[in-house]
Design a protein around this motif. Structure first.
Motif, PDB file in Angstrom:
ATOM      1  N   GLY A  21       0.804  -1.223   0.000  1.00  0.00           N
ATOM      2  CA  GLY A  21       0.000   0.000   0.000  1.00  0.00           C
ATOM      3  C   GLY A  21       0.835   1.270   0.000  1.00  0.00           C
ATOM      4  N   ARG A  22       1.960   1.239   0.684  1.00  0.00           N
ATOM      5  CA  ARG A  22       2.814   2.432   0.746  1.00  0.00           C
ATOM      6  C   ARG A  22       3.449   2.730  -0.614  1.00  0.00           C
ATOM      7  NH1 ARG A  22       3.563   3.891   6.052  1.00  0.00           N
ATOM      8  NH2 ARG A  22       3.171   2.277   7.616  1.00  0.00           N
ATOM      9  N   PHE A  23       3.578   1.696  -1.448  1.00  0.00           N
ATOM     10  CA  PHE A  23       4.214   1.885  -2.760  1.00  0.00           C
ATOM     11  C   PHE A  23       3.197   2.247  -3.842  1.00  0.00           C
ATOM     12  CE2 PHE A  23       6.703  -1.196  -0.310  1.00  0.00           C
ATOM     13  CZ  PHE A  23       7.935  -0.546  -0.273  1.00  0.00           C
ATOM     14  N   GLY A  25       0.208   3.493  -3.211  1.00  0.00           N
ATOM     15  CA  GLY A  25      -0.551   4.658  -2.787  1.00  0.00           C
ATOM     16  C   GLY A  25      -2.005   4.332  -2.466  1.00  0.00           C
ATOM     17  N   ASP A  26      -2.699   5.319  -1.905  1.00  0.00           N
ATOM     18  CA  ASP A  26      -4.096   5.128  -1.514  1.00  0.00           C
ATOM     19  C   ASP A  26      -4.974   4.800  -2.715  1.00  0.00           C
ATOM     20  OD1 ASP A  26      -3.362   5.645   1.072  1.00  0.00           O
ATOM     21  OD2 ASP A  26      -3.995   7.745   1.042  1.00  0.00           O
ATOM     22  N   SER A 110      -5.068   6.527   6.606  1.00  0.00           N
ATOM     23  CA  SER A 110      -4.663   5.118   6.451  1.00  0.00           C
ATOM     24  C   SER A 110      -5.623   4.385   5.521  1.00  0.00           C
ATOM     25  CB  SER A 110      -4.617   4.423   7.814  1.00  0.00           C
ATOM     26  OG  SER A 110      -3.705   5.047   8.689  1.00  0.00           O
ATOM     27  N   TRP A 112      -5.105   2.769   2.625  1.00  0.00           N
ATOM     28  CA  TRP A 112      -4.659   1.462   2.131  1.00  0.00           C
ATOM     29  C   TRP A 112      -4.832   0.373   3.184  1.00  0.00           C
ATOM     30  CZ3 TRP A 112      -0.687  -0.798   4.830  1.00  0.00           C
ATOM     31  CH2 TRP A 112       0.096   0.051   5.626  1.00  0.00           C
ATOM     32  N   ARG A 113      -4.601   0.737   4.443  1.00  0.00           N
ATOM     33  CA  ARG A 113      -4.777  -0.240   5.527  1.00  0.00           C
ATOM     34  C   ARG A 113      -6.255  -0.614   5.676  1.00  0.00           C
ATOM     35  NH1 ARG A 113      -5.324   0.439  11.240  1.00  0.00           N
ATOM     36  NH2 ARG A 113      -5.030   2.686  11.031  1.00  0.00           N
ATOM     37  N   SER A 116      -7.373  -2.881   2.838  1.00  0.00           N
ATOM     38  CA  SER A 116      -6.820  -4.218   3.031  1.00  0.00           C
ATOM     39  C   SER A 116      -7.639  -5.003   4.054  1.00  0.00           C
ATOM     40  CB  SER A 116      -5.362  -4.121   3.487  1.00  0.00           C
ATOM     41  OG  SER A 116      -4.836  -5.399   3.776  1.00  0.00           O
TER      42      SER A 116
END
Length: 643
Positions: A21-23, A25-26, A110, A112-113, A116
């Motif tokens: 997710g950090r790569f 992006g949202d 957050s 992406w979190r 997930s």
């Protein structure tokens, strides 16, 4: 291949969004999770047409899983009509929630979190409903519990959210312990945890007895009651329901997912799946009926006085689950699953509609601080009306077909507990209509009660939030009419096939089509009466509710405080547990273990070190004196040993 993809695509989305997710992006996380869920939903529709309507059930072997002694558990996907229905419910509602979350969570740090977690939750539920055996079902069962903990406590900075997540986890562990014991009991009785083997052997074991505490018990009854304890926890039945309202601390999309299509329906699905066992235990069915009916009326009474828009809908969920369970209790399993389907659409619609209202009202959730906003949010207003009409069971919305069938089946069971369930269900139907219109009138109608700053910013939700609502509204409008004949009508035997078993001793669903006319009409009459009473209280004579609350203060406080279940559990379990924990911590761990063990050794070492350090005075004559004493001791030892 389509079966495997339907189940595992959400897991793939959860992994991609969670690990990368950090790569990406949202926006990337949203595209991946929503795309995979929509693909899964489309394939679930294809599975439904092939399996449920086409009559082609299949079991797909994924891999051998557990082989230990006589236990041989394979990882398989059991795809029959019951599974196909649940696949549609879970994936369609979850896909709507995923898309809705793109707009609702747009300002969250957050995203992406969150996406997930949503996909992980969906995968766990799909794993549960496609299980071919009880152990695999338990895997999905616990997966749903873990994912719900993560989602309810998503805003972990809020102490209330963290407490609600822990509460949900702990209360569900109580039910899950019963479920695990039930699995052990089934294996002990049948020598297998596979559904096909259990169901094939059930008639032979119908009269089997086990000795428990020196007394003989009906074996299948013991197993069914233990399994039902698990269902009570997951599906928030009376006694193990206290986690459900507090779960509202999570983001609104979580509330819709948990309360509409996934976690709370797991118990209903499990008991329906185990119908070949429950059919051989009238005692277990009686318990299920009474618990379900009691839950329906309890939650309906509490919903009438709640002021948080999400909590009103949450108690509504609890009440509707009660309907599903007492339908199962009178052996109308098909009606219970039918109501599960229709309820998923209109309840998800109501929750997401409530989220749209909260979004419009600058995060305000108290319906006493709303009012007069319908002109500003006309689409949300119309959709909330559709959801409420379906919930109240007004003809010809979805809830009308499923809820009325349940009540007619309860009457048609021709048993004492069936009569109790019918009358409690009719009373709950009246209360349901009342609190639904109380919510609508206080939220959208009347004079504005919010401050001017909030009212100035009231606005309709963006299209990304409204499109899922329109999809769910279509389900709330048409799913009852379209599904009636297949689910509970004259075509139900061909539709359900062997996925649900009902013995000839329990013809309640068949009898539901031949009840007296007044039995069929009464639920609609009381629903309309409940709506009329809500208009009287909150439109024409708004002083009446306050006057009634003041006149019957004891009753009002009792209902407002949710029948004091939380306070009772706090007194019986929470405080004693904390007291015991502190005692073990301070007296056992701190004073005894640490005091004698690590802390005691450390303290002794420090004491010796201080005394030794005290001898290091720095004076030469002190050291000379010490040396002299040492020499004397050495000489003395030498002389005595030389002899």
């Amino acid at each position: 291949m389509i079966y495997v993809a339907t189940v595992f695509l959400p897991l793939l989305g959860a992994i991609v969004a969670g690990l990368f997710g950090r790569f990406i992006g949202d926006r990337g996380a949203q595209i991946v999770t929503c795309g995979f869920l929509i693909a899964s939903a489309v394939m679930a529709g294809m599975v439904f047409f092939k399996v449920a309507l086409g009559g082609h059930p299949e079991t797909v072997l994924i891999a051998d899983w557990i082989q230990s002694g006589t236990v041989n558990v394979a990882w398989s996907l059991k795809i029959d009509t019951l599974t196909a229905v649940m696949l549609v419910v879970v994936t369609w509602v979850s896909a709507a929630v995923h898309v809705y979350s793109v707009g609702y969570m747009s300002h969250d740090p957050s995203i992406w979190r969150f996406q997930s977690y949503l996909s992980l939750f969906t995968f766990a539920m799909l794993m549960l409903v496609t299980s071919d055996n009880l152990v695999q079902m338990f895997f999905g069962w616990e997966g749903v519990g873990v994912a719900s903990y993560l989602l309810i406590g998503f805003w972990y900075e809020k102490p209330s959210a963290s407490a609600a997540a822990i509460k949900a986890f702990v209360v569900n562990r109580v039910g899950d312990f019963g479920f695990a014991l039930g699995i052990f009991g089934v294996y002990f009785l049948f020598g297998s945890v596979g559904f096909d083997a259990i169901f094939a052997a059930a008639p032979e074991k119908a009269n089997a007895q086990v000795v428990f505490f020196g007394t003989q018990w009906h074996a299948i009854t013991i197993c069914c009651l233990l399994l039902f304890v698990g269902a009570m926890g997951k599906s928030a039945q009376l006694g193990l329901h206290t986690w459900l309202p507090d779960a509202m601390e999570g983001p609104t999309p979580v509330s819709a997912l948990i309360h509409a299509a996934t976690m709370v329906t797991a118990g209903v699905f499990m008991v329906a799946r185990m119908s070949p066992l429950f059919e051989f235990s009238d005692t277990a069915l009686t318990v299920v009926t009474l618990v379900g009916a009691a839950t329906a009326i309890f939650a309906a009474t509490v919903g009438c006085v709640q002021n948080d828009i999400k909590r009103v809908i949450a108690y509504s969920t609890c009440s509707q689950l009660g309907y599903m369970f007492f339908a199962i209790g009178v052996s109308a399993y098909q009606a219970a699953i039918f109501h599960l389907l229709t309820h998923a659409f209109f309840k998800a619609l109501l929750f997401l509609g409530a989220g749209s209202v909260i979004h419009a009202m600058s995060d305000e959730q108290d319906i006493r601080k709303m009012g007069g906003i319908w002109k500003h949010v006309k689409v949300t207003w119309i959709l909330m009306w559709i959801g409420s009409l379906a919930l109240a069971g007004i003809p010809f919305f979805a809830g009308y077909y499923s809820k009325d069938t349940i009540l007619e089946a309860a009457w048609g069971s021709h048993t004492a507990v069936g009569q109790i369930a019918y009358w409690l269900g009719v009373t709950a139907a009246f209360l349901t209509a009342f609190y639904s219109w109380r919510l609508l009138l206080l939220t959208f109608h009347g004079r504005p009660r919010a401050d001017e700053h909030v009212m100035a910013h009231v606005h309709e939700s963006p299209a990304v939030m409204l499109i899922p609502l329109l999809f769910l509204a279509a389900g709330a409008l048409f799913s009852g009419y379209l599904g009636y004949e297949y689910f509970v009508g004259h075509a139900n035997h061909a539709f359900w096939g062997h996925s649900i078993l009902t013995t000839e001793a329990h013809p309640s669903l068949e009898n539901a089509h031949h009840v007296p006319q007044w039995v069929a009409l009464l639920p609609t009459v009381v629903a309309v009466s409940g709506i009329a009473l809500a208009y009287l209280f909150y439109a024409f004579a708004p002083g009446l509710p306050v006057a009634l609350a003041n006149t019957f203060q004891g009753v009002y406080r009792f209902v407002l405080n949710k029948w004091y279940f939380d306070e009772l559990y706090d007194l019986l379990f929470v405080k004693p547990a904390f007291k015991l924990g502190r005692g073990l911590w301070q007296g056992g761990d701190g004073a005894l273990i640490d005091g004698v063990g690590p802390d005691g050794v450390a303290a002794a070492t420090r004491g010796i070190a201080r005394k030794v350090a005290g001898a290091q005075s720095g004076y030469l004559y002190h050291y000379a004196f010490a040396m002299l004493i040492g020499v004397a001791v050495f000489v003395t030892w030498y002389i005595f040993n030389a002899r």
